[in-house]
Design a protein around this motif. Structure first.
Motif, PDB file in Angstrom:
ATOM      1  N   PRO A 181       0.789  -1.237   0.000  1.00 48.38           N
ATOM      2  CA  PRO A 181       0.000   0.000   0.000  1.00 48.38           C
ATOM      3  C   PRO A 181       0.820   1.286   0.000  1.00 48.38           C
ATOM      4  CG  PRO A 181      -0.840  -1.567   1.624  1.00 48.38           C
ATOM      5  CD  PRO A 181       0.500  -2.067   1.186  1.00 48.38           C
ATOM      6  N   VAL A 182       2.102   1.213   0.380  1.00 47.73           N
ATOM      7  CA  VAL A 182       2.899   2.441   0.479  1.00 47.73           C
ATOM      8  C   VAL A 182       3.906   2.577  -0.665  1.00 47.73           C
ATOM      9  CG1 VAL A 182       2.611   2.566   2.973  1.00 47.73           C
ATOM     10  CG2 VAL A 182       4.593   1.369   2.034  1.00 47.73           C
ATOM     11  N   LEU A 183       3.814   1.737  -1.680  1.00 50.45           N
ATOM     12  CA  LEU A 183       4.758   1.790  -2.791  1.00 50.45           C
ATOM     13  C   LEU A 183       4.384   2.834  -3.847  1.00 50.45           C
ATOM     14  CD1 LEU A 183       5.470  -2.002  -3.457  1.00 50.45           C
ATOM     15  CD2 LEU A 183       7.136  -0.289  -2.714  1.00 50.45           C
ATOM     16  N   ALA A 184       3.113   2.970  -4.144  1.00 47.85           N
ATOM     17  CA  ALA A 184       2.683   3.717  -5.333  1.00 47.85           C
ATOM     18  C   ALA A 184       3.223   5.145  -5.384  1.00 47.85           C
ATOM     19  CB  ALA A 184       1.158   3.717  -5.420  1.00 47.85           C
ATOM     20  N   ALA A 185       2.997   5.918  -4.344  1.00 44.09           N
ATOM     21  CA  ALA A 185       3.367   7.336  -4.391  1.00 44.09           C
ATOM     22  C   ALA A 185       4.880   7.546  -4.526  1.00 44.09           C
ATOM     23  CB  ALA A 185       2.827   8.071  -3.165  1.00 44.09           C
ATOM     24  N   PRO A 186       5.724   6.890  -3.710  1.00 45.69           N
ATOM     25  CA  PRO A 186       7.163   7.082  -3.876  1.00 45.69           C
ATOM     26  C   PRO A 186       7.698   6.621  -5.228  1.00 45.69           C
ATOM     27  CG  PRO A 186       6.694   6.161  -1.721  1.00 45.69           C
ATOM     28  CD  PRO A 186       5.430   6.074  -2.510  1.00 45.69           C
ATOM     29  N   LEU A 187       7.201   5.492  -5.724  1.00 44.98           N
ATOM     30  CA  LEU A 187       7.674   5.009  -7.019  1.00 44.98           C
ATOM     31  C   LEU A 187       7.345   6.013  -8.113  1.00 44.98           C
ATOM     32  CD1 LEU A 187       6.820   1.176  -6.959  1.00 44.98           C
ATOM     33  CD2 LEU A 187       8.954   2.325  -6.333  1.00 44.98           C
ATOM     34  N   ALA A 188       6.130   6.536  -8.100  1.00 35.76           N
ATOM     35  CA  ALA A 188       5.746   7.520  -9.111  1.00 35.76           C
ATOM     36  C   ALA A 188       6.532   8.818  -8.951  1.00 35.76           C
ATOM     37  CB  ALA A 188       4.247   7.792  -9.013  1.00 35.76           C
ATOM     38  N   ARG A 189       6.714   9.245  -7.733  1.00 35.16           N
ATOM     39  CA  ARG A 189       7.404  10.515  -7.461  1.00 35.16           C
ATOM     40  C   ARG A 189       8.841  10.504  -7.971  1.00 35.16           C
ATOM     41  NH1 ARG A 189       7.655  13.369  -1.470  1.00 35.16           N
ATOM     42  NH2 ARG A 189       9.052  15.094  -1.987  1.00 35.16           N
ATOM     43  N   PHE A 190       9.495   9.364  -7.875  1.00 33.88           N
ATOM     44  CA  PHE A 190      10.902   9.296  -8.259  1.00 33.88           C
ATOM     45  C   PHE A 190      11.140   8.500  -9.540  1.00 33.88           C
ATOM     46  CE2 PHE A 190      11.027  10.418  -3.755  1.00 33.88           C
ATOM     47  CZ  PHE A 190      11.846  11.542  -3.822  1.00 33.88           C
ATOM     48  N   GLY A 191      10.110   8.400 -10.357  1.00 33.03           N
ATOM     49  CA  GLY A 191      10.276   7.874 -11.711  1.00 33.03           C
ATOM     50  C   GLY A 191      10.532   6.392 -11.808  1.00 33.03           C
ATOM     51  N   ILE A 192      10.204   5.641 -10.771  1.00 37.46           N
ATOM     52  CA  ILE A 192      10.411   4.187 -10.788  1.00 37.46           C
ATOM     53  C   ILE A 192       9.108   3.577 -11.296  1.00 37.46           C
ATOM     54  CG2 ILE A 192      11.175   2.204  -9.426  1.00 37.46           C
ATOM     55  CD1 ILE A 192      12.273   4.244  -7.374  1.00 37.46           C
ATOM     56  N   THR A 193       8.912   3.623 -12.606  1.00 39.24           N
ATOM     57  CA  THR A 193       7.581   3.413 -13.166  1.00 39.24           C
ATOM     58  C   THR A 193       7.501   2.353 -14.255  1.00 39.24           C
ATOM     59  OG1 THR A 193       8.047   5.277 -14.646  1.00 39.24           O
ATOM     60  CG2 THR A 193       6.810   5.765 -12.630  1.00 39.24           C
ATOM     61  N   THR A 194       8.604   1.724 -14.610  1.00 37.91           N
ATOM     62  CA  THR A 194       8.585   0.688 -15.641  1.00 37.91           C
ATOM     63  C   THR A 194       8.922  -0.654 -14.998  1.00 37.91           C
ATOM     64  OG1 THR A 194      10.932   0.871 -16.200  1.00 37.91           O
ATOM     65  CG2 THR A 194       9.406   2.388 -17.318  1.00 37.91           C
ATOM     66  N   PRO A 195       8.599  -1.763 -15.651  1.00 38.60           N
ATOM     67  CA  PRO A 195       8.930  -3.061 -15.058  1.00 38.60           C
ATOM     68  C   PRO A 195      10.401  -3.209 -14.705  1.00 38.60           C
ATOM     69  CG  PRO A 195       7.360  -3.377 -16.830  1.00 38.60           C
ATOM     70  CD  PRO A 195       7.752  -1.922 -16.858  1.00 38.60           C
ATOM     71  N   ARG A 196      11.306  -2.772 -15.577  1.00 35.31           N
ATOM     72  CA  ARG A 196      12.734  -2.907 -15.255  1.00 35.31           C
ATOM     73  C   ARG A 196      13.123  -2.064 -14.050  1.00 35.31           C
ATOM     74  NH1 ARG A 196      16.084  -2.910 -21.000  1.00 35.31           N
ATOM     75  NH2 ARG A 196      15.121  -4.793 -21.873  1.00 35.31           N
ATOM     76  N   ARG A 197      12.645  -0.844 -14.009  1.00 34.88           N
ATOM     77  CA  ARG A 197      12.996   0.023 -12.880  1.00 34.88           C
ATOM     78  C   ARG A 197      12.445  -0.523 -11.566  1.00 34.88           C
ATOM     79  NH1 ARG A 197      12.469   6.312 -15.089  1.00 34.88           N
ATOM     80  NH2 ARG A 197      13.946   6.086 -16.837  1.00 34.88           N
ATOM     81  N   VAL A 198      11.189  -0.917 -11.584  1.00 30.01           N
ATOM     82  CA  VAL A 198      10.571  -1.432 -10.363  1.00 30.01           C
ATOM     83  C   VAL A 198      11.236  -2.738  -9.931  1.00 30.01           C
ATOM     84  CG1 VAL A 198       8.443  -2.291  -9.327  1.00 30.01           C
ATOM     85  CG2 VAL A 198       8.367  -0.295 -10.838  1.00 30.01           C
ATOM     86  N   ALA A 199      11.504  -3.618 -10.896  1.00 31.48           N
ATOM     87  CA  ALA A 199      12.114  -4.906 -10.564  1.00 31.48           C
ATOM     88  C   ALA A 199      13.488  -4.730  -9.941  1.00 31.48           C
ATOM     89  CB  ALA A 199      12.217  -5.771 -11.820  1.00 31.48           C
ATOM     90  N   ALA A 200      14.331  -3.908 -10.546  1.00 35.23           N
ATOM     91  CA  ALA A 200      15.668  -3.696 -10.019  1.00 35.23           C
ATOM     92  C   ALA A 200      15.614  -3.015  -8.651  1.00 35.23           C
ATOM     93  CB  ALA A 200      16.494  -2.864 -10.998  1.00 35.23           C
ATOM     94  N   PHE A 201      14.689  -2.076  -8.485  1.00 37.73           N
ATOM     95  CA  PHE A 201      14.513  -1.399  -7.193  1.00 37.73           C
ATOM     96  C   PHE A 201      14.113  -2.396  -6.111  1.00 37.73           C
ATOM     97  CE2 PHE A 201      11.586   0.655  -4.167  1.00 37.73           C
ATOM     98  CZ  PHE A 201      12.403   1.642  -3.642  1.00 37.73           C
ATOM     99  N   LEU A 202      13.113  -3.228  -6.404  1.00 41.22           N
ATOM    100  CA  LEU A 202      12.659  -4.209  -5.430  1.00 41.22           C
ATOM    101  C   LEU A 202      13.777  -5.176  -5.054  1.00 41.22           C
ATOM    102  CD1 LEU A 202       9.114  -5.118  -6.824  1.00 41.22           C
ATOM    103  CD2 LEU A 202       9.634  -3.689  -4.827  1.00 41.22           C
ATOM    104  N   ALA A 203      14.552  -5.595  -6.059  1.00 38.12           N
ATOM    105  CA  ALA A 203      15.625  -6.556  -5.806  1.00 38.12           C
ATOM    106  C   ALA A 203      16.696  -5.976  -4.893  1.00 38.12           C
ATOM    107  CB  ALA A 203      16.240  -6.999  -7.130  1.00 38.12           C
ATOM    108  N   GLN A 204      17.109  -4.753  -5.160  1.00 42.62           N
ATOM    109  CA  GLN A 204      18.136  -4.135  -4.317  1.00 42.62           C
ATOM    110  C   GLN A 204      17.618  -3.921  -2.896  1.00 42.62           C
ATOM    111  OE1 GLN A 204      21.326  -3.441  -5.048  1.00 42.62           O
ATOM    112  NE2 GLN A 204      21.267  -4.050  -7.195  1.00 42.62           N
ATOM    113  N   CYS A 205      16.365  -3.464  -2.785  1.00 41.52           N
ATOM    114  CA  CYS A 205      15.784  -3.274  -1.455  1.00 41.52           C
ATOM    115  C   CYS A 205      15.656  -4.607  -0.723  1.00 41.52           C
ATOM    116  CB  CYS A 205      14.408  -2.614  -1.571  1.00 41.52           C
ATOM    117  SG  CYS A 205      14.449  -0.874  -2.054  1.00 41.52           S
TER     118      CYS A 205
END
Length: 210
Positions: A23-47
């Protein structure tokens, strides 16, 4: 895009953590341009790697071996005898190893413990807390414990991600380069970061670079 709980679980995140963070992912991801499958996937993996699967939002500084302390911080401890007083003493250890780094004051200031690693990125140091707060409008320098809240943990990680140019690296699927930006030259768990990036991308329906 915002991953569903099911997609987070498919990416390797436990169901409890997936329900807590989705529930808390949407706003930060959109705010900082993490909006495509590759960006989101790599972000999730590092986190995932940085936070033990989205379960550890505070750095674990409880070390039980002087040998281990010496290996991790050789510049801070000349030998194992010097490291021994810091075994099983997280506060004292943080104040020693993080003194006069990343905007922190000397050991006696207590900044090392006050600004120890927190959040999904394990943000560390007064300067990083200050910069994250300035970029997001949140009082992290004054209230560092905020980073242990899931919403702030995501927000600071997303800010750091964009600030380090990781979106563009994710576009090119340059996972090792992202790891260097996130983890530094140590490249800890590089293989796991690559594997989890691939798993997350598959879960999100994306395609790796050729």
């Amino acid at each position: 895009m915002t991953p569903t709980v099911e997609q987070l679980v498919a990416a390797g995140i436990g169901p409890t953590a997936a329900r807590q963070f989705q529930p808390v992912l949407a706003a930060p991801l959109a705010r900082f341009g993490i909006t495509t499958p590759r960006r989101v996937a790599a972000f999730l993996a590092q986190c995932h790697v940085e936070s033990a699967g989205f379960t550890a939002l505070e750095e674990n500084l409880m070390y039980t071996s002087a040998t281990r302390l010496r290996r991790i911080w050789p510049s801070r401890f000349a030998d194992e005898n010097a490291a021994t007083p810091f075994v099983r003493n997280p506060r004292r250890l943080a104040n020693r190893v993080y003194a006069n780094r990343n905007g922190n004051g000397p050991e006696a200031s207590g900044d090392g413990w006050r600004y120890r690693g927190r959040g999904l990125k394990q943000l560390t140091g007064r300067a990083n807390y200050r910069d994250a707060g300035a970029a997001t409008g949140r009082p992290y320098a004054d209230k560092p414990d905020l980073l242990q809240d899931p919403a702030d943990a995501v927000l600071t990680a997303a800010w750091f991600w964009q600030a380090k140019g990781c979106n563009e690296l994710a576009d090119a699927w340059a996972i090792d380069s992202i790891t260097r930006r996130v983890n530094g030259p140590a490249m800890l768990e590089a293989a796991q970061r690559r594997r989890r990036s691939g798993e997350a991308l598959k879960a999100l329906g994306g395609v790796e670079a050729a």
